[in-house]
Design an enzyme around this catalytic site. Structure first.
Site, PDB file in Angstrom:
ATOM      1  CB  ALA A  66      -0.897  -0.060   1.218  1.00  0.00           C
ATOM      2  N   GLY A 111       0.752  -5.129   0.716  1.00  0.00           N
ATOM      3  CA  GLY A 111      -0.327  -5.090  -0.259  1.00  0.00           C
ATOM      4  C   GLY A 111      -0.128  -5.875  -1.634  1.00  0.00           C
ATOM      5  CD  GLU A 114      -2.063  -7.508   2.555  1.00  0.00           C
ATOM      6  OE1 GLU A 114      -1.883  -6.286   2.311  1.00  0.00           O
ATOM      7  OE2 GLU A 114      -3.140  -7.700   3.511  1.00  0.00           O
ATOM      8  CD  GLU A 134       1.750  -5.473   5.601  1.00  0.00           C
ATOM      9  OE1 GLU A 134       2.697  -6.295   5.785  1.00  0.00           O
ATOM     10  OE2 GLU A 134       1.060  -5.376   4.594  1.00  0.00           O
TER      11      GLU A 134
HETATM   12  N1  COA Z   1       4.577   3.000  -0.517  1.00  0.00           N
HETATM   13  C1  COA Z   1       4.869   4.316  -1.127  1.00  0.00           C
HETATM   14  N2  COA Z   1       6.052   4.457  -1.812  1.00  0.00           N
HETATM   15  C2  COA Z   1       6.759   3.224  -1.924  1.00  0.00           C
HETATM   16  C3  COA Z   1       6.496   2.186  -1.373  1.00  0.00           C
HETATM   17  C4  COA Z   1       5.318   1.969  -0.737  1.00  0.00           C
HETATM   18  N3  COA Z   1       5.010   0.780  -0.184  1.00  0.00           N
HETATM   19  N4  COA Z   1       7.457   1.473  -1.822  1.00  0.00           N
HETATM   20  C5  COA Z   1       8.348   2.057  -2.329  1.00  0.00           C
HETATM   21  N5  COA Z   1       8.041   3.336  -2.445  1.00  0.00           N
HETATM   22  C6  COA Z   1       8.872   4.514  -3.040  1.00  0.00           C
HETATM   23  C7  COA Z   1      10.088   4.791  -2.128  1.00  0.00           C
HETATM   24  O1  COA Z   1       9.480   5.488  -1.256  1.00  0.00           O
HETATM   25  C8  COA Z   1      10.945   5.479  -3.382  1.00  0.00           C
HETATM   26  O2  COA Z   1      10.371   6.848  -3.404  1.00  0.00           O
HETATM   27  P1  COA Z   1      11.205   7.940  -3.689  1.00  0.00           P
HETATM   28  O3  COA Z   1      12.265   7.667  -5.097  1.00  0.00           O
HETATM   29  O4  COA Z   1      10.280   9.064  -3.798  1.00  0.00           O
HETATM   30  O5  COA Z   1      11.865   8.229  -2.502  1.00  0.00           O
HETATM   31  C9  COA Z   1      10.723   4.606  -4.410  1.00  0.00           C
HETATM   32  O6  COA Z   1       9.265   4.109  -4.513  1.00  0.00           O
HETATM   33  C10 COA Z   1      11.598   3.748  -4.998  1.00  0.00           C
HETATM   34  O7  COA Z   1      11.742   2.816  -3.677  1.00  0.00           O
HETATM   35  P2  COA Z   1      13.152   2.521  -3.108  1.00  0.00           P
HETATM   36  O8  COA Z   1      12.842   2.189  -1.670  1.00  0.00           O
HETATM   37  O9  COA Z   1      14.196   3.698  -3.383  1.00  0.00           O
HETATM   38  O10 COA Z   1      13.764   1.207  -3.877  1.00  0.00           O
HETATM   39  P3  COA Z   1      14.639   0.082  -3.274  1.00  0.00           P
HETATM   40  O11 COA Z   1      15.221  -0.579  -4.366  1.00  0.00           O
HETATM   41  O12 COA Z   1      15.841   0.720  -2.621  1.00  0.00           O
HETATM   42  O13 COA Z   1      13.661  -0.826  -2.237  1.00  0.00           O
HETATM   43  C11 COA Z   1      11.722  -1.809  -1.693  1.00  0.00           C
HETATM   44  C12 COA Z   1      12.654  -1.413  -2.933  1.00  0.00           C
HETATM   45  C13 COA Z   1      10.422  -2.444  -2.369  1.00  0.00           C
HETATM   46  C14 COA Z   1      12.619  -3.094  -0.837  1.00  0.00           C
HETATM   47  C15 COA Z   1      11.509  -0.581  -0.599  1.00  0.00           C
HETATM   48  O14 COA Z   1      10.952   0.441  -1.453  1.00  0.00           O
HETATM   49  C16 COA Z   1      10.207  -1.016   0.283  1.00  0.00           C
HETATM   50  O15 COA Z   1      10.753  -1.494   1.435  1.00  0.00           O
HETATM   51  N6  COA Z   1       9.271  -0.590   0.212  1.00  0.00           N
HETATM   52  C17 COA Z   1       8.179  -0.670   1.427  1.00  0.00           C
HETATM   53  C18 COA Z   1       7.705  -2.016   1.402  1.00  0.00           C
HETATM   54  C19 COA Z   1       6.458  -2.259   2.429  1.00  0.00           C
HETATM   55  O16 COA Z   1       6.823  -1.830   3.614  1.00  0.00           O
HETATM   56  N7  COA Z   1       5.399  -2.425   2.036  1.00  0.00           N
HETATM   57  C20 COA Z   1       4.275  -2.684   2.935  1.00  0.00           C
HETATM   58  C21 COA Z   1       3.510  -1.104   3.051  1.00  0.00           C
HETATM   59  S1  COA Z   1       2.190  -1.482   4.073  1.00  0.00           S
END
Ligand code: COA
Length: 259
Positions: A66, A111, A114, A134
Site C-alpha cells: 500500500a 499489499g 496480498e 507491515e
Molecule cells: N509506498 C509508497 N512508496 C513506496 C513504497 C510504498 N509501499 N515502496 C516503495 N516506495 C517508493 C520509495 O519511497 C521510493 O520513492 P522516492 O524515490 O520518492 O524516495 C521509490 O518507491 C523507490 O523505492 P526505494 O525504496 O528507493 O527502492 P529500493 O529498490 O531501495 O527498495 C523496496 C525497494 C521495495 C525494498 C522498498 O521500497 C520498500 O521496502 N518498500 C516498502 C515495502 C513495504 O513496507 N510495504 C508494505 C507497506 S504497508
C-alpha cells in the site's frame, strides 16, 4: 479502457492489468485500488475475456505494498475505510468467475503479496520477492494478508513471515505453496498465457463452478477477515504506527515503544 494508474490491455481473450506506478514501486494508493476494482469488474462482464493476468510495470516490482506516504497521516477511521475498500476489491478478485493469474515480476510486499494471494494462481519470476513487512511499520496487513497467507503457506510459516517481516524469494515461495510456478523473467507472461490458453478450451460454466467451489472450501472459517479490518484500523491510533511510517519515509530504522 483508460486508467491513470493501470494499463488495461485485451488480446486473444485475455485481459492484462498492469499496475503502473513504477517510480513508486507500483505501490497501491487508494485511487489504484479503486481503478483495479473497476478493471476487474469490467473484464468479468466482458464476454470476450476468458481470463485475467495481473502484473506490475517495470523490471523491479509487482507491487511494493500500500502507498505508505498516502496513509502516513490516516486516522483509525480512514484506516478502516482503506482496509474495507481493499477487502472489497481483493474479494472481487478471489470471487471472480474467470481465472485471475498474478504474474509476479519483482517485489510483492505487503499489499502486493496480498494482491497476488487474492488471485487464483501465482507465477513468479526468479527475481520475485514475497513478504508482509507491515510489522516493520508498526502495523499489520490490512488487505487480507493475515488470512490468505495462513491458507496458502500454513500456520507456522505464515506466523514467521508476519512476525519477522522477512521477504522470501521465488523458489522458497514455491516450496511453501505460495506460488504455482517459477520462471525466468522473460517466460513469466508466456507461462501465464499458456495456463489461460488451456482453461480457454474448457467449459466456462465448469470453470466458474470450480472457482466458486474452491472458495467455498474456506467459507466456514471464522471471521478473521473482519477482525483484520478492525485491528488494522486500531493500529492507526498508536504511536508505533506514526514512528514506523515516519522512519520509512525518512529512510531510517524505527524505534518502537509499544504505545
Ligand atoms: N509506498 C509508497 N512508496 C513506496 C513504497 C510504498 N509501499 N515502496 C516503495 N516506495 C517508493 C520509495 O519511497 C521510493 O520513492 P522516492 O524515490 O520518492 O524516495 C521509490 O518507491 C523507490 O523505492 P526505494 O525504496 O528507493 O527502492 P529500493 O529498490 O531501495 O527498495 C523496496 C525497494 C521495495 C525494498 C522498498 O521500497 C520498500 O521496502 N518498500 C516498502 C515495502 C513495504 O513496507 N510495504 C508494505 C507497506 S504497508
Amino acid at each position: 479502457m483508460h486508467f491513470k494508474n493501470l494499463k488495461y490491455e485485451q488480446a486473444d481473450g485475455v485481459c492484462t492489468i498492469t499496475i503502473n506506478r513504477p517510480d513508486k514501486m507500483n505501490a497501491l494508493n487508494i485511487e489504484t485500488i479503486s481503478e483495479l476494482g473497476f478493471a476487474i469488474s469490467a473484464s468479468e462482464k466482458n464476454h470476450d475475456i476468458i481470463g485475467i493476468i495481473i502484473t506490475g510495470e517495470g523490471p523491479k516490482a509487482f507491487v511494493a505494498g500500500a502507498d505508505i506516504a498516502e496513509f502516513s497521516e490516516f486516522s483509525a477511521d480512514a484506516g478502516r475505510e482503506m482496509a474495507h475498500k481493499g477487502h472489497i476489491v481483493f474479494d472481487s478478485i478471489e470471487r471472480c468467475t474467470k481465472p485471475v493469474i498474478a504474474a509476479v515480476n519483482g517485489f510483492a510486499l505487503g499489499g502486493g503479496c496480498e494482491l497476488a494471494m487474492a488471485c487464483h494462481i501465482r507465477i513468479a519470476s526468479t527475481n520475485a520477492k514475497f513478504g508482509q513487512p507491515e510489522v516493520n511499520l508498526g502495523i499489520i496487513p490490512g488487505y487480507g494478508g493475515t488470512q490468505r497467507l495462513v491458507r496458502l503457506v500454513g500456520k507456522a510459516k505464515a506466523t514467521e513471515l508476519l512476525l519477522t517481516g522477512d521477504a522470501i524469494g521465488a523458489d522458497e515461495a514455491k516450496v511453501f505453496g505460495l506460488v504455482n510456478h517459477v520462471t525466468e523473467p522473460d517466460q513469466l507472461m508466456p507461462k501465464a498465457l499458456e495456463i489461460l490458453s488451456k482453461v480457454a478450451k474448457k467449459s466456462p460454466l465448469a470453470v466458474d463452478k470450480i472457482l466458486e467451489l474452491v472458495n467455498a472450501y474456506y467459507e466456514k472459517e471464522g471471521n478473521g477477515f473482519e477482525l483484520e479490518i478492525n485491528e488494522f484500523s486500531n493500529c492507526f491510533d498508536t504511536a508505533d504506527f506514526h514512528e514506523g511510517v515516519q522512519a520509512f519515509l525518512e529512510k531510517r530504522k524505527a524505534n518502537f515503544t509499544g504505545n
